[in-house]
Design a protein around this motif. Structure first.
Motif, PDB file in Angstrom:
ATOM      1  N   TYR A 156      -7.483 -18.954  13.369  1.00 49.36           N
ATOM      2  CA  TYR A 156      -8.477 -20.195  13.146  1.00 49.36           C
ATOM      3  C   TYR A 156      -9.477 -20.361  14.206  1.00 49.36           C
ATOM      4  O   TYR A 156      -9.388 -20.396  15.077  1.00 49.36           O
ATOM      5  N   TYR A 157     -10.644 -19.777  13.475  1.00 49.31           N
ATOM      6  CA  TYR A 157     -12.014 -19.805  14.347  1.00 49.31           C
ATOM      7  C   TYR A 157     -12.716 -21.346  14.297  1.00 49.31           C
ATOM      8  O   TYR A 157     -12.913 -21.536  13.201  1.00 49.31           O
ATOM      9  N   LEU A 158     -12.782 -22.010  15.357  1.00 46.97           N
ATOM     10  CA  LEU A 158     -13.387 -23.297  15.229  1.00 46.97           C
ATOM     11  C   LEU A 158     -14.780 -23.051  15.366  1.00 46.97           C
ATOM     12  O   LEU A 158     -15.306 -22.185  16.313  1.00 46.97           O
ATOM     13  N   PRO A 159     -15.594 -24.213  14.861  1.00 45.52           N
ATOM     14  CA  PRO A 159     -16.960 -24.056  15.355  1.00 45.52           C
ATOM     15  C   PRO A 159     -17.321 -24.210  16.835  1.00 45.52           C
ATOM     16  O   PRO A 159     -16.482 -24.977  17.518  1.00 45.52           O
ATOM     17  N   CYS A 160     -18.053 -23.996  17.359  1.00 46.57           N
ATOM     18  CA  CYS A 160     -18.572 -24.120  18.723  1.00 46.57           C
ATOM     19  C   CYS A 160     -20.088 -24.415  18.755  1.00 46.57           C
ATOM     20  O   CYS A 160     -20.845 -23.994  18.213  1.00 46.57           O
ATOM     21  N   LYS A 161     -20.354 -25.371  19.779  1.00 48.96           N
ATOM     22  CA  LYS A 161     -21.810 -25.814  20.118  1.00 48.96           C
ATOM     23  C   LYS A 161     -22.422 -24.627  20.401  1.00 48.96           C
ATOM     24  O   LYS A 161     -23.741 -24.873  20.352  1.00 48.96           O
ATOM     25  N   ARG A 162     -21.863 -23.867  21.366  1.00 46.39           N
ATOM     26  CA  ARG A 162     -22.551 -22.815  21.949  1.00 46.39           C
ATOM     27  C   ARG A 162     -22.080 -21.453  21.503  1.00 46.39           C
ATOM     28  O   ARG A 162     -21.524 -20.779  22.322  1.00 46.39           O
ATOM     29  N   PRO A 163     -22.160 -20.951  20.025  1.00 52.08           N
ATOM     30  CA  PRO A 163     -22.082 -19.903  19.631  1.00 52.08           C
ATOM     31  C   PRO A 163     -22.477 -18.721  20.207  1.00 52.08           C
ATOM     32  O   PRO A 163     -22.057 -17.359  20.261  1.00 52.08           O
ATOM     33  N   ASN A 194     -12.762 -33.075  20.368  1.00 44.48           N
ATOM     34  CA  ASN A 194     -12.964 -34.211  21.807  1.00 44.48           C
ATOM     35  C   ASN A 194     -14.599 -34.003  22.109  1.00 44.48           C
ATOM     36  O   ASN A 194     -14.945 -34.269  23.148  1.00 44.48           O
ATOM     37  N   ASP A 195     -15.250 -32.790  21.252  1.00 45.08           N
ATOM     38  CA  ASP A 195     -16.638 -32.425  21.643  1.00 45.08           C
ATOM     39  C   ASP A 195     -16.978 -32.109  22.861  1.00 45.08           C
ATOM     40  O   ASP A 195     -17.819 -32.402  23.449  1.00 45.08           O
ATOM     41  N   GLU A 196     -15.895 -31.262  23.442  1.00 39.61           N
ATOM     42  CA  GLU A 196     -15.973 -30.580  24.828  1.00 39.61           C
ATOM     43  C   GLU A 196     -16.762 -29.486  24.866  1.00 39.61           C
ATOM     44  O   GLU A 196     -16.969 -28.703  23.968  1.00 39.61           O
ATOM     45  N   GLU A 197     -17.795 -29.202  25.887  1.00 35.71           N
ATOM     46  CA  GLU A 197     -18.292 -28.104  25.988  1.00 35.71           C
ATOM     47  C   GLU A 197     -17.379 -26.999  26.429  1.00 35.71           C
ATOM     48  O   GLU A 197     -16.341 -27.246  27.202  1.00 35.71           O
ATOM     49  N   PRO A 198     -17.578 -25.615  25.946  1.00 33.68           N
ATOM     50  CA  PRO A 198     -16.595 -24.627  26.214  1.00 33.68           C
ATOM     51  C   PRO A 198     -16.684 -24.395  28.004  1.00 33.68           C
ATOM     52  O   PRO A 198     -17.664 -24.535  28.458  1.00 33.68           O
ATOM     53  N   ALA A 199     -15.283 -24.253  28.520  1.00 30.44           N
ATOM     54  CA  ALA A 199     -15.266 -24.425  29.779  1.00 30.44           C
ATOM     55  C   ALA A 199     -15.894 -22.731  30.303  1.00 30.44           C
ATOM     56  O   ALA A 199     -15.863 -21.894  29.115  1.00 30.44           O
ATOM     57  N   ALA A 200     -15.774 -22.649  31.600  1.00 31.95           N
ATOM     58  CA  ALA A 200     -16.747 -20.987  32.124  1.00 31.95           C
ATOM     59  C   ALA A 200     -15.902 -20.037  31.408  1.00 31.95           C
ATOM     60  O   ALA A 200     -16.474 -19.003  31.042  1.00 31.95           O
ATOM     61  N   GLN A 201     -14.568 -20.153  31.394  1.00 29.38           N
ATOM     62  CA  GLN A 201     -13.723 -18.989  31.026  1.00 29.38           C
ATOM     63  C   GLN A 201     -13.942 -18.593  29.549  1.00 29.38           C
ATOM     64  O   GLN A 201     -13.517 -17.559  29.185  1.00 29.38           O
ATOM     65  N   TYR A 202     -14.537 -19.507  28.593  1.00 30.90           N
ATOM     66  CA  TYR A 202     -14.629 -19.050  27.317  1.00 30.90           C
ATOM     67  C   TYR A 202     -15.920 -18.326  27.242  1.00 30.90           C
ATOM     68  O   TYR A 202     -16.416 -17.762  26.181  1.00 30.90           O
ATOM     69  N   LYS A 203     -16.805 -18.592  28.224  1.00 30.77           N
ATOM     70  CA  LYS A 203     -18.247 -18.154  28.206  1.00 30.77           C
ATOM     71  C   LYS A 203     -18.321 -16.742  28.633  1.00 30.77           C
ATOM     72  O   LYS A 203     -18.019 -16.275  29.808  1.00 30.77           O
ATOM     73  N   CYS A 204     -18.680 -15.772  27.677  1.00 30.94           N
ATOM     74  CA  CYS A 204     -18.444 -14.427  27.988  1.00 30.94           C
ATOM     75  C   CYS A 204     -19.655 -13.483  27.330  1.00 30.94           C
ATOM     76  O   CYS A 204     -19.628 -12.481  27.661  1.00 30.94           O
ATOM     77  N   ARG A 205     -20.550 -14.213  26.610  1.00 32.21           N
ATOM     78  CA  ARG A 205     -21.693 -13.429  26.147  1.00 32.21           C
ATOM     79  C   ARG A 205     -22.997 -13.568  26.919  1.00 32.21           C
ATOM     80  O   ARG A 205     -23.357 -14.685  27.268  1.00 32.21           O
ATOM     81  N   THR A 206     -23.294 -12.437  26.960  1.00 34.95           N
ATOM     82  CA  THR A 206     -24.875 -12.399  27.542  1.00 34.95           C
ATOM     83  C   THR A 206     -25.640 -11.564  26.865  1.00 34.95           C
ATOM     84  O   THR A 206     -26.954 -11.737  27.039  1.00 34.95           O
ATOM     85  N   ASP A 207     -25.026 -10.945  25.912  1.00 36.53           N
ATOM     86  CA  ASP A 207     -26.175 -10.072  25.093  1.00 36.53           C
ATOM     87  C   ASP A 207     -27.017 -10.712  24.208  1.00 36.53           C
ATOM     88  O   ASP A 207     -26.662 -11.773  23.518  1.00 36.53           O
TER      89      ASP A 207
END
Ligand SMILES: O=C(O)CCC(=O)C(=O)O
Ligand SMILES: [Fe+2]
Length: 358
Positions: free
Chosen positions: A221-228, A24-37
């Protein structure tokens, strides 16, 4: 690990497959965003295997008498060094044919490639372990992984829940059964070699694992992500197993050593043997259970199959007697069903090895 904001409850997010969000071409929700490094942003280059520092061990030198004593001795020294520093190695000469390794990847890819309704026949709820879905809901505030998986118990055989084993692709069951047999042989080879590398009776670890030792297969199964740069395929953790045997079709897995992340290279034909906390305990801290994680990639997907090898349910394990001396006293106490303790900490984004310390 950094806490994340929770505008949508994790239960709701986890009931939906990452694959659907990608479609569905969704942006990852906040809970998936964990990287700051920023230190280790994208690691997508395919460096040659020869430049990877992750040790390579030839298991054929360790299991066949024709290899010659000197070659065997040298490989055992390498094995001990690898497990005491990295806690993992790339195994070659393991006896599993490339044809079978490719078949395991093929059936995994075909399974994940099917329409959602087909996969949901094996779907699990957000609290179950076995079946198709995501990891169970972690503690509040913990980040979620950008991946889908299929988790199946394969050993002991009476623990198999065949209702959860895909019937499409048709060969899935036969291939997984064959792969399980091959992995069992590898666990025999590796467990004996590890014991010999420490000058112990070669069967000592196998005895600790027990006759009803467990094997569980986790198809990731690791899907591609727009914001790796913001998400992880799998968050940093150490395994609660005895040890884990991983095969991958693409890079993505990283091992933590000396406060740096190192990529496990794409090495077709090799499988990664990675120590879990229980081998750290049984080896009295000589072998290390390394922290590892999986990166996301903007364009590519990735399949990995992890085989978790764990001591028999209810069996007490502990540091091998032969390793305990006055100068090197036991660092860990005896533990039972350690994997259950581990999962509680894992869900909080924490390590659990300290709970076994003396
Ligand atoms: O996908 C991988 O390479 C690693 C999987 C892993 O660490 C796990 O399933 O515990
Ligand atoms: Fe792991």
């Amino acid at each position: 690990m950094a806490k994340v904001s929770t505008d949508v409850p994790a239960e709701i997010l986890l009931a939906k497959r990452v694959q659907e969000m990608v479609m569905n071409d969704e942006e990852p929700a906040a809970q998936y965003k964990c990287r700051t490094d920023k230190d280790d942003a994208e690691d997508d280059n395919d460096d040659p295997i020869s430049s990877s520092p992750i040790p390579i061990i030839d298991l054929s030198f360790l299991s066949c008498s024709e290899a010659g004593e000197v070659a065997t001795e040298q490989e055992l020294v390498k094995l001990k060094a690898a497990l005491s520093s990295w806690g993992c190695f790339q195994a070659v000469g393991h006896g599993i044919s490339n044809i079978l390794l490719n078949e395991v990847q093929r059936v995994a890819r075909e399974f994940f490639g099917q329409p959602m309704e087909e996969k949901q026949k094996y779907g699990k709820t957000v609290v179950d372990f076995e079946g198709y879905g995501a990891d169970p809901v972690p503690e509040e505030g913990q980040s979620l992984d950008w991946s889908d998986r299929l988790f199946l118990s394969v050993k002991p055989e009476d623990q198999r829940n065949y209702k959860l084993w895909p019937t499409d692709p048709e060969s899935f069951r036969a291939i997984l059964e064959e792969y399980t047999k091959e992995i069992e042989k590898v666990t025999g080879m590796v467990s004996r070699a590890m014991a010999k590398s420490l000058d112990l009776d070669e069967n000592c670890f196998l005895r600790q694992f027990g006759e009803r030792s467990q094997l569980q297969a986790r198809f990731n199964y690791y899907l591609p992500c727009k914001r790796p740069d913001l998400v992880l395929g799998l968050k940093p953790h150490a395994d609660g197993t005895g040890y884990t045997i991983i095969m991958q079709d693409e890079v993505g897995l990283q091992i933590r050593k000396d406060d740096k992340w190192f990529k496990v290279p794409k090495n077709p034909g090799a499988i990664l043997v990675l120590m879990g906390d229980q081998m750290q305990i049984m080896s009295n801290g000589i072998f290390k259970s390394p922290v590892h994680r999986v990166l996301s990639n903007a364009k590519r997907d990735r399949i990995s199959v992890a085989m978790f090898y764990t001591p028999e349910v209810g069996k007490e394990i502990g540091p091998e007697d032969g390793l305990i001396t006055e100068e090197s006293p036991a660092l860990y106490r005896k533990v039972k069903d350690y994997a259950d303790v581990h999962i509680g900490y894992y869900n909080k984004g924490l390590r659990s090895i300290h709970t076994a310390q003396v």
